[in-house]
Design a protein around this motif. Structure first.
Motif, PDB file in Angstrom:
ATOM      1  N   GLU A   1      -0.633   8.811   8.557  1.00 15.13           N
ATOM      2  CA  GLU A   1      -0.194   9.937   7.704  1.00 15.13           C
ATOM      3  C   GLU A   1       0.356   9.442   6.371  1.00 15.13           C
ATOM      4  O   GLU A   1       0.128  10.039   5.330  1.00 15.13           O
ATOM      5  N   GLU A   2       1.098   8.333   6.416  1.00 16.22           N
ATOM      6  CA  GLU A   2       1.734   7.836   5.183  1.00 16.22           C
ATOM      7  C   GLU A   2       0.745   7.120   4.270  1.00 16.22           C
ATOM      8  O   GLU A   2       0.861   7.183   3.050  1.00 16.22           O
ATOM      9  N   LEU A   3      -0.218   6.427   4.884  1.00 13.11           N
ATOM     10  CA  LEU A   3      -1.113   5.575   4.073  1.00 13.11           C
ATOM     11  C   LEU A   3      -2.425   6.261   3.725  1.00 13.11           C
ATOM     12  O   LEU A   3      -3.129   5.805   2.813  1.00 13.11           O
ATOM     13  N   GLU A   4      -2.779   7.286   4.463  1.00 14.86           N
ATOM     14  CA  GLU A   4      -4.035   8.017   4.272  1.00 14.86           C
ATOM     15  C   GLU A   4      -5.213   7.041   4.146  1.00 14.86           C
ATOM     16  O   GLU A   4      -5.497   6.311   5.081  1.00 14.86           O
ATOM     17  N   GLY A   5      -5.843   6.962   2.964  1.00 14.27           N
ATOM     18  CA  GLY A   5      -7.052   6.149   2.799  1.00 14.27           C
ATOM     19  C   GLY A   5      -6.836   4.656   2.999  1.00 14.27           C
ATOM     20  O   GLY A   5      -7.776   3.918   3.290  1.00 14.27           O
TER      21      GLY A   5
ATOM     22  N   THR B   1       0.839  -1.207   0.000  1.00 14.97           N
ATOM     23  CA  THR B   1       0.000   0.000   0.000  1.00 14.97           C
ATOM     24  C   THR B   1       0.870   1.251   0.000  1.00 14.97           C
ATOM     25  O   THR B   1       0.615   2.218  -0.740  1.00 14.97           O
ATOM     26  N   LEU B   2       1.899   1.219   0.816  1.00 13.96           N
ATOM     27  CA  LEU B   2       2.807   2.365   0.935  1.00 13.96           C
ATOM     28  C   LEU B   2       3.494   2.668  -0.404  1.00 13.96           C
ATOM     29  O   LEU B   2       3.537   3.816  -0.866  1.00 13.96           O
ATOM     30  N   LEU B   3       4.013   1.629  -1.042  1.00 17.62           N
ATOM     31  CA  LEU B   3       4.801   1.827  -2.267  1.00 17.62           C
ATOM     32  C   LEU B   3       3.907   2.122  -3.475  1.00 17.62           C
ATOM     33  O   LEU B   3       4.297   2.887  -4.358  1.00 17.62           O
ATOM     34  N   ARG B   4       2.719   1.533  -3.505  1.00 16.58           N
ATOM     35  CA  ARG B   4       1.776   1.891  -4.584  1.00 16.58           C
ATOM     36  C   ARG B   4       1.373   3.353  -4.450  1.00 16.58           C
ATOM     37  O   ARG B   4       1.239   4.066  -5.444  1.00 16.58           O
ATOM     38  N   GLY B   5       1.201   3.782  -3.211  1.00 22.33           N
ATOM     39  CA  GLY B   5       0.856   5.188  -2.963  1.00 22.33           C
ATOM     40  C   GLY B   5       1.946   6.126  -3.450  1.00 22.33           C
ATOM     41  O   GLY B   5       1.681   7.283  -3.778  1.00 22.33           O
ATOM     42  N   ALA B   6       3.192   5.620  -3.493  1.00 28.14           N
ATOM     43  CA  ALA B   6       4.318   6.426  -3.973  1.00 28.14           C
ATOM     44  C   ALA B   6       4.484   6.287  -5.486  1.00 28.14           C
ATOM     45  O   ALA B   6       5.447   6.821  -6.054  1.00 28.14           O
TER      46      ALA B   6
END
Lengths: 126, 135
Positions: B21-25, A19-24
């Motif tokens: 904060e980093e992942l939001e939704g 999730t973190l890396l897809r968000g980036a």
């Protein structure tokens, strides 16, 4: 944007990092075991692997050794919270000696993970 | 003790705040996955203990330790680390009380994660009557 493969037997960590890396903005694939990872890498190129160390069947040390023999140019980040009598620092030092480019301790800080990933990808691009 | 604020004592909240904060939704979905691990791993440890399988107890405890520490459940993570170290010796002597303590801790930890997520505005029910929903 990079293609990143996450290898961790713990589903929450795979989902979290994915999730973190897809968000980036990265394209991310997640697998739960090192053997599956070797299969995926044989089929598709990846810019970066992020692998846990202590996993059943094949651990991250064996994965690193096998992987870097077959794909010496691939970038690898090893992560660990320690285990099997090894502290996180010791486990990550061994991973570094085996060829990991960068190391992440568990529990990880999400912001720090993004920084490490950017650093590895930038150094590979030079 | 004010049970409404139990999670403030149980969880190192800065870890969840940073994650949010980093992942939001995506935050609540990710927490659901951690919560499922916190509930189901101790049950797997208990099963491995019944089957007298120290290697599996050690591996499941190792996973539980990492999962707990990632969401700020430091005390429960330390219990799991203690169990990992004990079972890694190959002996399961004297580990049963620790396993039962982990089971009890996991119930409270799951309830408090649910409470925290509701307070943070989770938009759908976070837990069903039987326990943790599949994420």
């Amino acid at each position: 944007m990079a293609r990143i493969l996450i290898i961790d037997d713990d589903e929450p960590f795979r989902v979290h990092l994915g999730t973190l890396l897809r968000g980036a903005g990265h394209v991310v694939l997640e697998v739960e075991c090192a053997l599956h990872a070797l299969d995926k890498i044989a089929l598709d190129p990846f810019d970066l692997l992020i692998t846990d160390i202590f996993m059943p069947r094949m651990d991250g040390f064996e994965l690193l050794s096998t992987l870097l023999r077959r794909h010496p140019r691939i970038q690898v980040i090893a992560m660990s919270g320690g285990g099997s009598g090894m502290t996180p620092a010791l486990a990550l030092n061994v991973a570094k000696k085996l060829g990991a480019n960068e190391l992440i301790s568990k529990p990880f800080q999400p912001g720090a993970v993004l920084q490490v990933v950017d650093r590895v990808l930038q150094s590979a691009a030079v | 003790m004010n049970t409404t604020n139990l999670y403030q004592e149980l969880i190192e909240l800065h870890k969840l705040t940073e994650m949010h904060e980093e992942l939001e939704g995506g935050f609540f979905t990710v927490v659901r996955h951690y919560q499922a691990g916190i509930v189901h791993r101790p049950e797997r440890i208990r099963q491995a203990l019944r089957e007298q399988d120290p290697e599996r107890v050690a591996m499941e405890s190792h996973s539980l330790k990492s999962v707990c520490r990632q969401v700020g459940l430091q005390n429960m993570g330390n219990l799991a680390a203690q169990l990992e170290a004990m079972s890694a010796t190959g002996s399961l002597q004297d580990v049963e009380p620790l396993v039962e303590q982990l089971i009890a801790s996991s119930v409270v930890a799951s309830q408090e994660l649910t409470r925290y997520c509701h307070d943070m505005g989770a938009s759908r029910p976070f837990q069903d009557k039987e326990g943790v929903n599949e994420p």
